[in-house]
Design a protein around this motif. Sequence first.
Motif, short mmCIF file in Angstrom:
data_model
loop_
_atom_site.label_atom_id
_atom_site.label_comp_id
_atom_site.label_asym_id
_atom_site.label_seq_id
_atom_site.Cartn_x
_atom_site.Cartn_y
_atom_site.Cartn_z
N TYR A 84 78.97 78.21 95.70
CA TYR A 84 78.68 77.53 94.28
C TYR A 84 79.21 76.21 94.10
O TYR A 84 79.82 75.93 93.03
CB TYR A 84 79.28 78.48 93.10
CG TYR A 84 78.67 79.96 93.38
CD1 TYR A 84 77.42 80.29 92.77
CD2 TYR A 84 79.40 80.99 94.13
CE1 TYR A 84 77.29 81.43 92.74
CE2 TYR A 84 78.80 82.18 94.24
CZ TYR A 84 77.72 82.63 93.66
OH TYR A 84 77.21 83.80 93.92
N VAL A 142 82.09 85.51 87.06
CA VAL A 142 82.70 84.23 86.62
C VAL A 142 83.75 84.33 85.91
O VAL A 142 84.68 83.75 85.67
CB VAL A 142 81.70 83.38 86.11
CG1 VAL A 142 80.96 83.97 84.93
CG2 VAL A 142 82.04 81.93 85.99
N ALA A 201 82.77 75.40 90.70
CA ALA A 201 81.91 76.38 90.77
C ALA A 201 81.54 76.60 89.27
O ALA A 201 80.24 76.96 89.20
CB ALA A 201 82.54 77.65 91.37
N THR A 259 77.68 76.55 87.68
CA THR A 259 76.80 77.50 87.40
C THR A 259 76.66 77.48 85.91
O THR A 259 75.96 78.78 85.42
CB THR A 259 77.39 78.92 88.07
OG1 THR A 259 78.98 78.88 87.34
CG2 THR A 259 77.41 78.92 89.45
N GLU A 280 75.07 77.10 82.28
CA GLU A 280 73.77 77.11 81.66
C GLU A 280 74.01 76.27 80.24
O GLU A 280 74.61 77.09 79.51
CB GLU A 280 72.92 78.38 81.53
CG GLU A 280 71.63 78.09 80.70
CD GLU A 280 70.86 79.14 80.74
OE1 GLU A 280 69.70 79.17 80.01
OE2 GLU A 280 71.14 80.24 81.16
N TRP A 299 77.16 81.23 80.76
CA TRP A 299 77.01 82.00 82.22
C TRP A 299 76.36 83.19 82.12
O TRP A 299 76.59 83.93 81.30
CB TRP A 299 78.47 81.94 82.78
CG TRP A 299 79.27 80.52 82.99
CD1 TRP A 299 79.19 79.81 84.05
CD2 TRP A 299 79.91 79.75 81.96
NE1 TRP A 299 79.81 78.60 83.99
CE2 TRP A 299 80.25 78.40 82.58
CE3 TRP A 299 80.32 79.95 80.79
CZ2 TRP A 299 81.15 77.76 81.91
CZ3 TRP A 299 81.10 79.02 79.93
CH2 TRP A 299 81.32 77.98 80.39
N PRO A 344 76.67 84.72 88.28
CA PRO A 344 75.51 83.72 88.59
C PRO A 344 75.04 83.53 89.80
O PRO A 344 75.64 84.18 90.86
CB PRO A 344 76.53 82.40 88.64
CG PRO A 344 77.73 82.88 87.72
CD PRO A 344 78.06 84.34 87.97
N GLY A 345 73.61 83.63 89.94
CA GLY A 345 72.83 83.60 90.84
C GLY A 345 72.34 84.85 91.47
O GLY A 345 71.72 85.01 92.39
N LYS A 395 69.39 89.03 86.48
CA LYS A 395 69.96 88.10 85.68
C LYS A 395 70.45 88.97 84.35
O LYS A 395 69.96 89.99 84.24
CB LYS A 395 69.28 86.89 85.01
CG LYS A 395 69.19 86.04 86.08
CD LYS A 395 68.14 84.91 85.66
CE LYS A 395 68.81 84.24 84.45
NZ LYS A 395 69.73 83.48 84.65
#
Length: 408
Positions: free
Chosen positions: A192, A210, A249, A253, A255, A263, A267-268, A272
């Motif tokens: 990240y 996170v 990181a 990540t 937004e 977040w 993340p990823g 979602k």
Amino acid sequence: MPTKHYLLTIALQLIALTLITGCIGTGDNSGGKTEKGQISDFSQYTAYKQLIAMYPEDNQGLGKEKIFPTTEHQPMTYGLVLTSEVLHFRATRGEESKRRIQKAVRWLLDNQDLDHDGKPGWGLPQAWDAFSDGAINPINQPYTITSAIVLNGLLESLALKDFWSDSECDEIFMVMAKVAVRWCSEIWSEGYSGGYFWYSPSPVDDIFAVNSPSLFTGNLARLLHDHPDAFTRQERRLVQSRVDGMARAIVATVELRQDLPFWDYRPGHDPKRANDVLHHIYTILGIEMYRDYGGRVKLPWTREQAIASVDQFWKDGQIMEFPQDIIYTGEQVRFNSARSSQWGAGSVVAAYAYWGEFEKAKQALETIQRDYGTWPHLQLSPGRKSDVFFPRDSSHVLWGQAVYLFCQ
């Protein structure tokens, strides 16, 4: 290891920096002022004393859990009660608060290795499948979020002047440094655009959720800033590299929606899922602590934008479980109307109060008192009936109330 000179270090830092935690000027120089003279909202202080009384002085972290059938001592509860009572003691110099601090710290030090692997850390006294993937962590598995909350309480306690003996300070420093170096050495992965602390020391939890590594990072940044002599030079370089890597990181990540930071919970990860309010607060508090304690990675949002991100969890005078600035579809439609859990709502109070938004903190606290059962016998969420008191959940409300009362 530091001894007497840590007192001078703390004094200079208290003068030099307005901290996200620590409540400058709330009682370290109280000079025997009365309780009422230190408290700006005495009716809420009465409510605080009612809630803290729900935590027996000799068993401050013992209680029932909403998802576990057993009654156990919870390190997270001890950490949050400790933080709350440190702030209380600064404001009032009360003897009960002094005893509570001493007993909470003693319990945490004595129970730093409940899984008996020779390494410190704090977690859950119950076995748990954290991600519902069949990987069940054993009883007393340490967790990053629990250890972050405990570190915060220990750091707060060390900021008290003329409270601990040199040998007690050395013991606390040693445990915190060992936890920090363990996580930085063993519980870390690159990725990240930086790196991240795992959800727990278990290899199956090599997951970037996170919120927990962010709060852990904030407390490591504070430990480095306030007590650099807790580490060797090599250890300081290692810990500094990890907190900076985590910050990168988190920045990679984030937004930014209408310039406000949010977040996903992982993340990823697919599918979602937005952070709920509790995990948003853990995330944003942690990375803002990193900023306040000399963070070297620039954050692409301001403190005002961080505060405004918390505002997005409000709807019609109620604290919601998920942010209300987006439209949810499919299975997530329920996110539009879900009310916050008790510990999420309590964390909102804490975040607002740490950042000087005391009117917003009071509004959130009054919402809890209105909607979450008969004070101090709080319910898990609005409309959820139970005769059981859940100490770990309510300790988040206690924490928020303490920051609101004693940091003004």
